[in-house]
Scaffold this motif. Structure first.
Motif, PDB file in Angstrom:
ATOM      1  N   TRP A  62       0.855  -1.201   0.000  1.00  0.00           N
ATOM      2  CA  TRP A  62       0.000   0.000   0.000  1.00  0.00           C
ATOM      3  C   TRP A  62       0.880   1.235   0.000  1.00  0.00           C
ATOM      4  CZ3 TRP A  62      -0.092   3.865   3.715  1.00  0.00           C
ATOM      5  CH2 TRP A  62      -1.148   4.769   3.656  1.00  0.00           C
ATOM      6  N   PRO A  68       1.724   5.535  -7.136  1.00  0.00           N
ATOM      7  CA  PRO A  68       1.925   4.392  -6.248  1.00  0.00           C
ATOM      8  C   PRO A  68       3.347   3.892  -6.115  1.00  0.00           C
ATOM      9  CG  PRO A  68       0.795   3.745  -8.270  1.00  0.00           C
ATOM     10  CD  PRO A  68       0.799   5.242  -8.232  1.00  0.00           C
ATOM     11  N   TYR A 178      -3.123   4.267  -2.551  1.00  0.00           N
ATOM     12  CA  TYR A 178      -3.124   3.232  -3.582  1.00  0.00           C
ATOM     13  C   TYR A 178      -2.813   1.855  -3.011  1.00  0.00           C
ATOM     14  CZ  TYR A 178      -2.224   1.047  -8.119  1.00  0.00           C
ATOM     15  OH  TYR A 178      -2.273   0.233  -9.226  1.00  0.00           O
ATOM     16  N   PHE A 179      -3.642   0.877  -3.391  1.00  0.00           N
ATOM     17  CA  PHE A 179      -3.369  -0.537  -3.131  1.00  0.00           C
ATOM     18  C   PHE A 179      -2.799  -1.167  -4.394  1.00  0.00           C
ATOM     19  CE2 PHE A 179      -6.633  -0.034   0.188  1.00  0.00           C
ATOM     20  CZ  PHE A 179      -6.078  -0.778   1.224  1.00  0.00           C
ATOM     21  N   GLU A 185      -7.932  -2.093  -4.537  1.00  0.00           N
ATOM     22  CA  GLU A 185      -7.863  -0.742  -5.089  1.00  0.00           C
ATOM     23  C   GLU A 185      -9.190  -0.355  -5.726  1.00  0.00           C
ATOM     24  OE1 GLU A 185      -6.478   3.018  -6.346  1.00  0.00           O
ATOM     25  OE2 GLU A 185      -6.054   1.650  -4.682  1.00  0.00           O
ATOM     26  N   ARG A 188     -11.639   0.398  -2.914  1.00  0.00           N
ATOM     27  CA  ARG A 188     -11.219   1.628  -2.223  1.00  0.00           C
ATOM     28  C   ARG A 188     -11.658   2.851  -3.005  1.00  0.00           C
ATOM     29  NH1 ARG A 188      -8.348   5.670  -2.770  1.00  0.00           N
ATOM     30  NH2 ARG A 188      -7.555   4.980  -4.781  1.00  0.00           N
ATOM     31  N   LYS A 189     -11.435   2.845  -4.299  1.00  0.00           N
ATOM     32  CA  LYS A 189     -11.795   3.995  -5.130  1.00  0.00           C
ATOM     33  C   LYS A 189     -13.307   4.195  -5.164  1.00  0.00           C
ATOM     34  CE  LYS A 189      -9.652   4.761  -8.995  1.00  0.00           C
ATOM     35  NZ  LYS A 189      -9.055   4.568 -10.334  1.00  0.00           N
TER      36      LYS A 189
END
Length: 242
Positions: A62, A68, A178-179, A185, A188-189
Motif C-alpha cells: 500500500w 503508487p 493506492y493498493f 484498489e 477503495r476507489k
C-alpha cells in the motif's frame, strides 16, 4: 530476520517494490499463521474484531501516494471488512522492531521509526515526498507533526492494548492512496475516501501499524470504529525476546 525487515521497509519507503513474486514472506497466507507469528515472535496477542469479515488478503503493498511507486508505504494484511461495509481495517504484515544491537549496526532508532513512517505518509499524501533523494521532494516545505497527529499516552493505550502510546492521524488526500492489489484498489476507489492511521507503541517492543478506511457514512462514526479495536492487539507482558 530483523535486518532483512529493515532493508525491506527501506525498499518500500524509498524505492519501487514488486511483491508479485513474493510468497509467504514470514508466514503462510492465513489468519492462524499470522496470529501465531505475532505471539511467538513479538509477544503480541491478536484478536480479530467481531462483526468484521476476514478478506483473506496478506502481503498487500500500500502506498500513501497517488503515484503508487513513489512515496511512503508499507505491507499489510490481514485485512477485514465490517459487515455493514462502512469500514475496512488492515494490520501491518510484520510489526516493526529493531534491537539495540541492530540500531547501532543499521543506524536506526527503534522508537523513532513510527514518527518517520507517519511523516513520510503524510508528506507523500500532500505531494511533498516522492522517495529518498528524489529531486521532486519539496524539502523546503515544512509539515508540523503535531498539526496532523494526536498522541495518546497513559491510561487509554494501556487499557486498549497494554501499550504506552497511540499515534493517530487522518491521512490528508486519503482518496488518492493506492493498493497494489487490484481488487482492493477497486473497492477503495469506489467506497472509501477516508483513511485513519494508528501506530501502537510500547517501550522496547514491536510497533503495530493499523489503517482504517471509511465510507462517508462510516467516517461519521470513526471514533466508534477505533473503540472497536479494544484488545484486538494486546502486548503480552510475559514475552521475553531471546
Amino acid at each position: 530476520m530483523n535486518i532483512l525487515k529493515q532493508i525491506f521497509i527501506f525498499s518500500i519507503l524509498f524505492a519501487p517494490w514488486n511483491l508479485s513474486a513474493q510468497e509467504n514472506l514470514w508466514y503462510k497466507k492465513e489468519l492462524p499463521a499470522y496470529t501465531e507469528y505475532l505471539a511467538n515472535d513479538f509477544g503480541i496477542i491478536f484478536n480479530p474484531i467481531s462483526n468484521f469479515t476476514n478478506l483473506d488478503k496478506f502481503y498487500v503493498l500500500w502506498s500513501a501516494s497517488k503515484e503508487p511507486e513513489k512515496g511512503a508505504g508499507s505491507i499489510y494484511g490481514p485485512i477485514f471488512l465490517s459487515n455493514n461495509k462502512d469500514c475496512m481495517i488492515m494490520y501491518n504484515a510484520q510489526p516493526n522492531y529493531v534491537s539495540k544491537k541492530e540500531e547501532v549496526r543499521l543506524g536506526m532508532v527503534n522508537h523513532n521509526f513510527h514518527r518517520s513512517q507517519i511523516t513520510g505518509e503524510i508528506r507523500s499524501a500532500l505531494g511533498l515526498y516522492f522517495g529518498h533523494g528524489n529531486p521532486l521532494n519539496k524539502n523546503n516545505v515544512e509539515t508540523r507533526f503535531n498539526d496532523y497527529v494526536t498522541i495518546i499516552a497513559g491510561k487509554k493505550p494501556y487499557e486498549m492494548f497494554n501499550a504506552d502510546s497511540i499515534f493517530i492521524y487522518d491521512l490528508p488526500n486519503a482518496d488518492s492512496v493506492y493498493f497494489f492489489d487490484e481488487s482492493l484498489e477497486r473497492i477503495r476507489k469506489e467506497k472509501y475516501p477516508y483513511c485513519t492511521g494508528m501506530f501502537i507503541t510500547k517501550n522496547d517492543r514491536a510497533t503495530m501499524d493499523i489503517k482504517l478506511f471509511f465510507t462517508k457514512k462510516g467516517e461519521k462514526k470513526k471514533n466508534q470504529y477505533v473503540e472497536m479495536l479494544y484488545k484486538s492487539i494486546w502486548y503480552n507482558d510475559k514475552f521475553h525476546r531471546d
